[in-house]
Design a protein around this motif. Sequence first.
Motif, PDB file in Angstrom:
ATOM      1  N   SER A 164       0.809  -1.216   0.000  1.00 43.48           N
ATOM      2  CA  SER A 164       0.000   0.000   0.000  1.00 43.48           C
ATOM      3  C   SER A 164       0.847   1.272   0.000  1.00 43.48           C
ATOM      4  O   SER A 164       2.062   1.234   0.224  1.00 43.48           O
ATOM      5  CB  SER A 164      -0.925   0.026   1.219  1.00 43.48           C
ATOM      6  OG  SER A 164      -0.151   0.163   2.397  1.00 43.48           O
ATOM      7  N   MET A 165       0.171   2.394  -0.230  1.00 39.96           N
ATOM      8  CA  MET A 165       0.833   3.693  -0.281  1.00 39.96           C
ATOM      9  C   MET A 165       1.570   4.051   1.011  1.00 39.96           C
ATOM     10  O   MET A 165       2.723   4.510   0.966  1.00 39.96           O
ATOM     11  CB  MET A 165      -0.191   4.778  -0.632  1.00 39.96           C
ATOM     12  CG  MET A 165       0.403   6.146  -0.867  1.00 39.96           C
ATOM     13  SD  MET A 165       1.283   6.260  -2.445  1.00 39.96           S
ATOM     14  CE  MET A 165      -0.103   6.187  -3.574  1.00 39.96           C
ATOM     15  N   PRO A 166       0.956   3.898   2.212  1.00 42.25           N
ATOM     16  CA  PRO A 166       1.684   4.252   3.435  1.00 42.25           C
ATOM     17  C   PRO A 166       3.005   3.510   3.595  1.00 42.25           C
ATOM     18  O   PRO A 166       3.976   4.062   4.105  1.00 42.25           O
ATOM     19  CB  PRO A 166       0.694   3.884   4.547  1.00 42.25           C
ATOM     20  CG  PRO A 166      -0.647   4.005   3.914  1.00 42.25           C
ATOM     21  CD  PRO A 166      -0.447   3.528   2.507  1.00 42.25           C
ATOM     22  N   GLU A 167       3.049   2.256   3.140  1.00 41.68           N
ATOM     23  CA  GLU A 167       4.298   1.503   3.219  1.00 41.68           C
ATOM     24  C   GLU A 167       5.368   2.108   2.315  1.00 41.68           C
ATOM     25  O   GLU A 167       6.542   2.144   2.669  1.00 41.68           O
ATOM     26  CB  GLU A 167       4.050   0.054   2.821  1.00 41.68           C
ATOM     27  CG  GLU A 167       3.205  -0.748   3.778  1.00 41.68           C
ATOM     28  CD  GLU A 167       2.945  -2.130   3.236  1.00 41.68           C
ATOM     29  OE1 GLU A 167       3.780  -3.022   3.457  1.00 41.68           O
ATOM     30  OE2 GLU A 167       1.897  -2.326   2.584  1.00 41.68           O
ATOM     31  N   ALA A 168       4.971   2.584   1.147  1.00 41.27           N
ATOM     32  CA  ALA A 168       5.935   3.127   0.191  1.00 41.27           C
ATOM     33  C   ALA A 168       6.454   4.495   0.616  1.00 41.27           C
ATOM     34  O   ALA A 168       7.638   4.797   0.449  1.00 41.27           O
ATOM     35  CB  ALA A 168       5.294   3.225  -1.191  1.00 41.27           C
ATOM     36  N   ILE A 169       5.574   5.327   1.166  1.00 40.40           N
ATOM     37  CA  ILE A 169       5.944   6.695   1.506  1.00 40.40           C
ATOM     38  C   ILE A 169       7.164   6.733   2.429  1.00 40.40           C
ATOM     39  O   ILE A 169       8.076   7.543   2.265  1.00 40.40           O
ATOM     40  CB  ILE A 169       4.762   7.433   2.166  1.00 40.40           C
ATOM     41  CG1 ILE A 169       3.651   7.680   1.144  1.00 40.40           C
ATOM     42  CG2 ILE A 169       5.204   8.753   2.793  1.00 40.40           C
ATOM     43  CD1 ILE A 169       4.014   8.605   0.028  1.00 40.40           C
ATOM     44  N   GLY A 170       7.197   5.837   3.405  1.00 30.20           N
ATOM     45  CA  GLY A 170       8.294   5.846   4.361  1.00 30.20           C
ATOM     46  C   GLY A 170       9.631   5.493   3.760  1.00 30.20           C
ATOM     47  O   GLY A 170      10.677   5.825   4.338  1.00 30.20           O
ATOM     48  N   SER A 171       9.636   4.837   2.608  1.00 34.84           N
ATOM     49  CA  SER A 171      10.894   4.429   1.990  1.00 34.84           C
ATOM     50  C   SER A 171      11.399   5.420   0.951  1.00 34.84           C
ATOM     51  O   SER A 171      12.507   5.258   0.424  1.00 34.84           O
ATOM     52  CB  SER A 171      10.721   3.053   1.328  1.00 34.84           C
ATOM     53  OG  SER A 171       9.850   3.136   0.206  1.00 34.84           O
ATOM     54  N   LEU A 172      10.606   6.437   0.642  1.00 32.58           N
ATOM     55  CA  LEU A 172      10.969   7.391  -0.409  1.00 32.58           C
ATOM     56  C   LEU A 172      11.523   8.682   0.175  1.00 32.58           C
ATOM     57  O   LEU A 172      11.122   9.113   1.255  1.00 32.58           O
ATOM     58  CB  LEU A 172       9.745   7.704  -1.276  1.00 32.58           C
ATOM     59  CG  LEU A 172       9.150   6.520  -2.042  1.00 32.58           C
ATOM     60  CD1 LEU A 172       7.807   6.906  -2.648  1.00 32.58           C
ATOM     61  CD2 LEU A 172      10.110   6.043  -3.119  1.00 32.58           C
ATOM     62  N   ASP A 173      12.451   9.296  -0.558  1.00 27.91           N
ATOM     63  CA  ASP A 173      13.045  10.560  -0.145  1.00 27.91           C
ATOM     64  C   ASP A 173      12.252  11.708  -0.776  1.00 27.91           C
ATOM     65  O   ASP A 173      12.291  11.883  -2.002  1.00 27.91           O
ATOM     66  CB  ASP A 173      14.512  10.617  -0.599  1.00 27.91           C
ATOM     67  CG  ASP A 173      15.243  11.856  -0.098  1.00 27.91           C
ATOM     68  OD1 ASP A 173      14.579  12.793   0.382  1.00 27.91           O
ATOM     69  OD2 ASP A 173      16.488  11.890  -0.207  1.00 27.91           O
ATOM     70  N   PRO A 174      11.517  12.508   0.009  1.00 25.91           N
ATOM     71  CA  PRO A 174      10.680  13.574  -0.563  1.00 25.91           C
ATOM     72  C   PRO A 174      11.483  14.680  -1.230  1.00 25.91           C
ATOM     73  O   PRO A 174      10.920  15.518  -1.936  1.00 25.91           O
ATOM     74  CB  PRO A 174       9.902  14.104   0.650  1.00 25.91           C
ATOM     75  CG  PRO A 174      10.761  13.773   1.825  1.00 25.91           C
ATOM     76  CD  PRO A 174      11.432  12.469   1.477  1.00 25.91           C
ATOM     77  N   ARG A 175      12.791  14.688  -1.011  1.00 26.28           N
ATOM     78  CA  ARG A 175      13.629  15.712  -1.651  1.00 26.28           C
ATOM     79  C   ARG A 175      13.978  15.356  -3.087  1.00 26.28           C
ATOM     80  O   ARG A 175      14.468  16.199  -3.832  1.00 26.28           O
ATOM     81  CB  ARG A 175      14.908  15.908  -0.836  1.00 26.28           C
ATOM     82  CG  ARG A 175      14.676  16.419   0.595  1.00 26.28           C
ATOM     83  CD  ARG A 175      15.929  16.313   1.425  1.00 26.28           C
ATOM     84  NE  ARG A 175      16.341  14.910   1.580  1.00 26.28           N
ATOM     85  CZ  ARG A 175      17.387  14.504   2.291  1.00 26.28           C
ATOM     86  NH1 ARG A 175      18.140  15.391   2.915  1.00 26.28           N
ATOM     87  NH2 ARG A 175      17.698  13.215   2.388  1.00 26.28           N
ATOM     88  N   ARG A 176      13.705  14.125  -3.487  1.00 20.18           N
ATOM     89  CA  ARG A 176      14.023  13.701  -4.842  1.00 20.18           C
ATOM     90  C   ARG A 176      12.823  13.941  -5.762  1.00 20.18           C
ATOM     91  O   ARG A 176      11.677  14.034  -5.306  1.00 20.18           O
ATOM     92  CB  ARG A 176      14.415  12.229  -4.861  1.00 20.18           C
ATOM     93  CG  ARG A 176      15.669  11.924  -4.028  1.00 20.18           C
ATOM     94  CD  ARG A 176      16.187  10.533  -4.300  1.00 20.18           C
ATOM     95  NE  ARG A 176      16.632  10.367  -5.670  1.00 20.18           N
ATOM     96  CZ  ARG A 176      17.827  10.747  -6.123  1.00 20.18           C
ATOM     97  NH1 ARG A 176      18.701  11.316  -5.302  1.00 20.18           N
ATOM     98  NH2 ARG A 176      18.163  10.560  -7.380  1.00 20.18           N
ATOM     99  N   PRO A 177      13.059  14.031  -7.087  1.00 21.64           N
ATOM    100  CA  PRO A 177      11.962  14.264  -8.036  1.00 21.64           C
ATOM    101  C   PRO A 177      11.164  12.973  -8.246  1.00 21.64           C
ATOM    102  O   PRO A 177      11.557  12.105  -9.027  1.00 21.64           O
ATOM    103  CB  PRO A 177      12.681  14.697  -9.316  1.00 21.64           C
ATOM    104  CG  PRO A 177      14.024  14.033  -9.229  1.00 21.64           C
ATOM    105  CD  PRO A 177      14.374  13.998  -7.763  1.00 21.64           C
TER     106      PRO A 177
END
Length: 211
Positions: A164-177
């Motif tokens: 799911s989306m909540p699982e993915a969000i934690g692994s992504l760097d929001p500073r990247r495009p």
Amino acid sequence: MTGSAREEILARVRAAVADLPDEPVAVPRGYLRHAPGVDPADREAVLTLMIERLEEYGADVHRASAAEMPSSLAAALPAGRVVVPAGIPERWLSRWGGEPVSDEPPLSKEQLDRVDAVLTTCAAAIAESGTIVLDAGPGQGRRAATLLPDLHVCVVRAEQVVSSMPEAIGSLDPRRPLTWISGPSATADIEMIRVPGVHGPRRLSVVLVDG
């Protein structure tokens, strides 16, 4: 708006919030952390859901082991010219007979529009929505190169797929495009006639690699 009308509106706002505490109140988050009906620990169930969602969107899915990767990519890629970003292992293309095209220095929009496809890796994948996430990391190239060619072939490792989306969000760097891709690009007009390829590639092919 006149001054008196503005003051009246502000007075009503102040009266409405007068009883609220000065300290911020924590908002409860009751959304699901995992895809409903799927145990995130059941990897086969998560991967099956990802494949189902991709196929519902009209994407082609090739599932392969690491050893089968070169053959699967050769089947997914066209025999013509394909943009291959830095970071794609040469071994992956060992059975493919097409022409790899470098995007360094960056190709023009016209040049990108004339190639047959683009090959990338990804940063994460979300089974519940059938979404692939790119963040311009190794093997992904720049955003323009994934939007203009007619076909996008994306390699997704099985361990990158979450439920799911909540699982993915934690692994992504929001500073990247971050680029979020849910199936081939398409839109619909007021009569709900689906038109593919309006905002990006008209075709999406995913090679899902186990191990």
